[in-house]
Design a protein around this motif. Structure first.
Motif, PDB file in Angstrom:
ATOM      1  N   PHE A 285       0.831  -1.203   0.000  1.00  0.00           N
ATOM      2  CA  PHE A 285       0.000   0.000   0.000  1.00  0.00           C
ATOM      3  C   PHE A 285       0.870   1.260   0.000  1.00  0.00           C
ATOM      4  O   PHE A 285       0.641   2.190  -0.781  1.00  0.00           O
ATOM      5  CB  PHE A 285      -0.918  -0.013   1.228  1.00  0.00           C
ATOM      6  N   SER A 286       1.876   1.286   0.861  1.00  0.00           N
ATOM      7  CA  SER A 286       2.757   2.458   0.963  1.00  0.00           C
ATOM      8  C   SER A 286       3.501   2.705  -0.345  1.00  0.00           C
ATOM      9  O   SER A 286       3.674   3.855  -0.773  1.00  0.00           O
ATOM     10  CB  SER A 286       3.765   2.262   2.103  1.00  0.00           C
ATOM     11  N   LYS A 287       3.919   1.615  -0.984  1.00  0.00           N
ATOM     12  CA  LYS A 287       4.630   1.750  -2.259  1.00  0.00           C
ATOM     13  C   LYS A 287       3.702   2.290  -3.340  1.00  0.00           C
ATOM     14  O   LYS A 287       4.104   3.105  -4.178  1.00  0.00           O
ATOM     15  CB  LYS A 287       5.203   0.395  -2.682  1.00  0.00           C
ATOM     16  N   PHE A 288       2.458   1.845  -3.316  1.00  0.00           N
ATOM     17  CA  PHE A 288       1.461   2.330  -4.276  1.00  0.00           C
ATOM     18  C   PHE A 288       1.226   3.827  -4.095  1.00  0.00           C
ATOM     19  O   PHE A 288       1.101   4.574  -5.064  1.00  0.00           O
ATOM     20  CB  PHE A 288       0.152   1.554  -4.085  1.00  0.00           C
ATOM     21  N   ILE A 289       1.200   4.271  -2.845  1.00  0.00           N
ATOM     22  CA  ILE A 289       0.989   5.692  -2.553  1.00  0.00           C
ATOM     23  C   ILE A 289       2.186   6.524  -2.996  1.00  0.00           C
ATOM     24  O   ILE A 289       2.035   7.596  -3.590  1.00  0.00           O
ATOM     25  CB  ILE A 289       0.738   5.912  -1.042  1.00  0.00           C
ATOM     26  N   SER A 290       3.391   6.022  -2.723  1.00  0.00           N
ATOM     27  CA  SER A 290       4.593   6.819  -2.993  1.00  0.00           C
ATOM     28  C   SER A 290       5.056   6.754  -4.443  1.00  0.00           C
ATOM     29  O   SER A 290       5.597   7.723  -4.971  1.00  0.00           O
ATOM     30  CB  SER A 290       5.737   6.367  -2.077  1.00  0.00           C
ATOM     31  N   GLU A 291       4.806   5.602  -5.102  1.00  0.00           N
ATOM     32  CA  GLU A 291       5.344   5.426  -6.453  1.00  0.00           C
ATOM     33  C   GLU A 291       4.283   5.213  -7.532  1.00  0.00           C
ATOM     34  O   GLU A 291       4.557   5.403  -8.715  1.00  0.00           O
ATOM     35  CB  GLU A 291       6.305   4.226  -6.472  1.00  0.00           C
ATOM     36  N   GLY A 292       3.091   4.792  -7.128  1.00  0.00           N
ATOM     37  CA  GLY A 292       2.059   4.472  -8.116  1.00  0.00           C
ATOM     38  C   GLY A 292       1.012   5.557  -8.244  1.00  0.00           C
ATOM     39  O   GLY A 292       1.207   6.711  -7.834  1.00  0.00           O
ATOM     40  N   ASN A 293      -0.151   5.166  -8.794  1.00  0.00           N
ATOM     41  CA  ASN A 293      -1.236   6.126  -9.007  1.00  0.00           C
ATOM     42  C   ASN A 293      -1.921   6.554  -7.716  1.00  0.00           C
ATOM     43  O   ASN A 293      -2.797   7.414  -7.732  1.00  0.00           O
ATOM     44  CB  ASN A 293      -2.285   5.526  -9.959  1.00  0.00           C
ATOM     45  N   GLY A 294      -1.524   5.920  -6.607  1.00  0.00           N
ATOM     46  CA  GLY A 294      -2.110   6.288  -5.325  1.00  0.00           C
ATOM     47  C   GLY A 294      -1.831   7.726  -4.944  1.00  0.00           C
ATOM     48  O   GLY A 294      -2.556   8.328  -4.146  1.00  0.00           O
ATOM     49  N   LYS A 295      -0.782   8.295  -5.538  1.00  0.00           N
ATOM     50  CA  LYS A 295      -0.448   9.697  -5.255  1.00  0.00           C
ATOM     51  C   LYS A 295      -1.614  10.620  -5.568  1.00  0.00           C
ATOM     52  O   LYS A 295      -1.895  11.575  -4.849  1.00  0.00           O
ATOM     53  CB  LYS A 295       0.759  10.129  -6.104  1.00  0.00           C
ATOM     54  N   ALA A 296      -2.295  10.318  -6.674  1.00  0.00           N
ATOM     55  CA  ALA A 296      -3.390  11.183  -7.136  1.00  0.00           C
ATOM     56  C   ALA A 296      -4.568  11.182  -6.164  1.00  0.00           C
ATOM     57  O   ALA A 296      -5.336  12.141  -6.107  1.00  0.00           O
ATOM     58  CB  ALA A 296      -3.854  10.744  -8.518  1.00  0.00           C
ATOM     59  N   ASN A 297      -4.714  10.091  -5.403  1.00  0.00           N
ATOM     60  CA  ASN A 297      -5.822   9.988  -4.443  1.00  0.00           C
ATOM     61  C   ASN A 297      -5.289   9.708  -3.038  1.00  0.00           C
ATOM     62  O   ASN A 297      -5.872   8.931  -2.281  1.00  0.00           O
ATOM     63  CB  ASN A 297      -6.778   8.863  -4.868  1.00  0.00           C
ATOM     64  N   GLU A 298      -4.182  10.348  -2.707  1.00  0.00           N
ATOM     65  CA  GLU A 298      -3.489  10.040  -1.456  1.00  0.00           C
ATOM     66  C   GLU A 298      -4.366  10.259  -0.229  1.00  0.00           C
ATOM     67  O   GLU A 298      -4.362   9.455   0.705  1.00  0.00           O
ATOM     68  CB  GLU A 298      -2.216  10.886  -1.338  1.00  0.00           C
ATOM     69  N   VAL A 299      -5.142  11.336  -0.220  1.00  0.00           N
ATOM     70  CA  VAL A 299      -5.992  11.635   0.940  1.00  0.00           C
ATOM     71  C   VAL A 299      -7.050  10.552   1.118  1.00  0.00           C
ATOM     72  O   VAL A 299      -7.256  10.021   2.217  1.00  0.00           O
ATOM     73  CB  VAL A 299      -6.667  13.019   0.787  1.00  0.00           C
ATOM     74  N   LEU A 300      -7.713  10.189   0.019  1.00  0.00           N
ATOM     75  CA  LEU A 300      -8.749   9.153   0.067  1.00  0.00           C
ATOM     76  C   LEU A 300      -8.142   7.810   0.469  1.00  0.00           C
ATOM     77  O   LEU A 300      -8.690   7.090   1.310  1.00  0.00           O
ATOM     78  CB  LEU A 300      -9.433   9.031  -1.297  1.00  0.00           C
ATOM     79  N   CYS A 301      -7.000   7.487  -0.124  1.00  0.00           N
ATOM     80  CA  CYS A 301      -6.334   6.211   0.176  1.00  0.00           C
ATOM     81  C   CYS A 301      -5.942   6.124   1.648  1.00  0.00           C
ATOM     82  O   CYS A 301      -6.168   5.103   2.307  1.00  0.00           O
ATOM     83  CB  CYS A 301      -5.089   6.042  -0.693  1.00  0.00           C
ATOM     84  N   SER A 302      -5.363   7.184   2.149  1.00  0.00           N
ATOM     85  CA  SER A 302      -4.909   7.193   3.542  1.00  0.00           C
ATOM     86  C   SER A 302      -6.079   7.104   4.511  1.00  0.00           C
ATOM     87  O   SER A 302      -5.986   6.467   5.561  1.00  0.00           O
ATOM     88  CB  SER A 302      -4.093   8.456   3.825  1.00  0.00           C
ATOM     89  N   SER A 303      -7.192   7.733   4.149  1.00  0.00           N
ATOM     90  CA  SER A 303      -8.373   7.721   5.020  1.00  0.00           C
ATOM     91  C   SER A 303      -8.992   6.333   5.124  1.00  0.00           C
ATOM     92  O   SER A 303      -9.597   5.985   6.139  1.00  0.00           O
ATOM     93  CB  SER A 303      -9.424   8.705   4.499  1.00  0.00           C
TER      94      SER A 303
END
Length: 366
Positions: A285-303
């Protein structure tokens, strides 16, 4: 005339059968880890009696002692958390959980098997895809897996998601969800789509558990061998005396070899069974947030991290088209118990969450 079983029911029964074999094997593992733990403690006591041991060697087996202590504390925590969860659910009148059968089924050796199977981190906490009561989830899933789908034998279907949070719990999702009305559909076509998705999940998990059983058998075999070596070492060390400086060079060398043996044996105790680890974890999950498309929805993903990780485990290697995703989303969105278990409101459970899950899995597997 009995009603013909669906493909989902057949796949589910096969998965449940494999889960039962896996659970039996985990309990068998617990019996051997119990013997290994005893042998390691016995050899540790002999080492503790020896004077003038070089500081480096002394430090090595002292660290091993701490690792084993963490493991034993985790075993006790699993037992305690499980009993507390049972008592808590019994107070709420949850079917099956308070019947007494469940509590009796989780003894010390079963807890040892669970502790080894799911691994113990250096902090003494269970390694899991989900944060929170990981040990409890593993224990409940270990016990309630097959019984949950049958209804009433382990946990009430309405409380399925506590068990489903554990790695062993996911395979029983199909009938537990579909059969108890926890998923919703409007047409026969929708029902067939949902059943097909969970049939694929059951078949995937059946293969996963079959491989895990092979791994569990290999671990048991290695533990048997190491236990024999440890008991032989105990006999030898007892003849060496209690002063390192008075030992022969050969005996001192042999003691060093026994420290290595203790290290290897301790790893067999605490290293998890890889085949039963979550397929998608917090690191993914952390790798997806930092390197993948998760950056675009970081707030939603983290919540909604736990929800995304849980659904990523459920849908791991399951191909979904847009209709499948929409149907799953609608079904989960209408399920109050599911939303509550994942700490998300109906309004918050946007369809983009399933898109994110699919993107996270694509990033993980590509």
């Amino acid at each position: 005339m009995s009603k013909k079983r669906s493909n989902l029911q057949i796949a589910q029964e096969q998965a449940e059968s494999t889960i039962k074999k896996t659970n039996d094997k985990i309990e068998e593992l617990g019996k051997y880890t119990s013997n290994l733990y005893t042998a390691l403690n016995d050899i540790q006591e002999l080492f503790d009696k020896i004077r003038n041991v070089p500081s480096q060697k002394h430090l090595e087996y002292k660290k091993l002692k701490e690792v084993r202590l963490n493991w034993k504390q985790q075993v006790e925590k699993i037992e305690s958390d499980y009993k507390n969860a049972v008592a808590k659910n019994a107070g709420k009148g949850v079917t099956g959980v308070g019947a007494g059968v469940a509590v009796a089924a989780l003894g010390p050796t079963a807890a040892m098997g669970i502790a080894t199977t799911f691994g113990v981190a250096s902090t003494g906490t269970a390694i899991s895809a989900l944060s929170g009561a990981a040990a409890t989830n593993a224990a409940l899933a270990w016990l309630g897996g097959g019984a949950l789908a049958a209804g009433g034998g382990g946990m009430a279907a309405g409380n399925a998601f506590l068990a489903l949070a554990g790695p062993v719990g996911w395979a029983i999702a199909g009938i537990a969800l579909l059969g108890s009305g926890l998923l919703f559909w409007k047409t026969k076509s929708d029902q067939n789509r949902l059943e097909n998705i969970f049939t694929l999940i059951s078949k995937r998990d059946k293969k996963s558990y079959e491989l895990a059983i092979v791994e569990l058998n290999e671990r048991i075999s290695r533990i048997k061998d190491e236990s024999v070596k440890l008991n032989d070492a105990i006999e030898k060390i007892e003849s060496f005396g209690v002063d390192y400086n008075q030992m022969t060079e050969a005996q001192q060398y042999e003691l060093g070899a026994y420290v290595n043996l203790m290290s290897a044996s301790t790893q067999l105790l605490v290293n998890p069974i890889l085949g039963l680890q979550p397929k998608y974890n917090e690191k993914d999950f952390s790798k997806f947030i930092s390197e993948g498309n998760g950056k675009a929805n970081e707030v939603l993903c983290s919540s909604h991290k736990d929800l995304i990780i849980a659904l990523s485990n459920l849908l791991y290697k399951i191909k979904l088209d847009d209709k499948d995703k929409k149907l799953l989303w609608k079904s989960f969105k209408k399920n109050k118990k599911f939303l509550s278990s994942m700490n998300i409101s109906k309004k918050e459970f946007d369809d983009i969450i399933l898109d994110i899950v699919c993107e996270a899995l694509y990033f993980r597997l590509c």
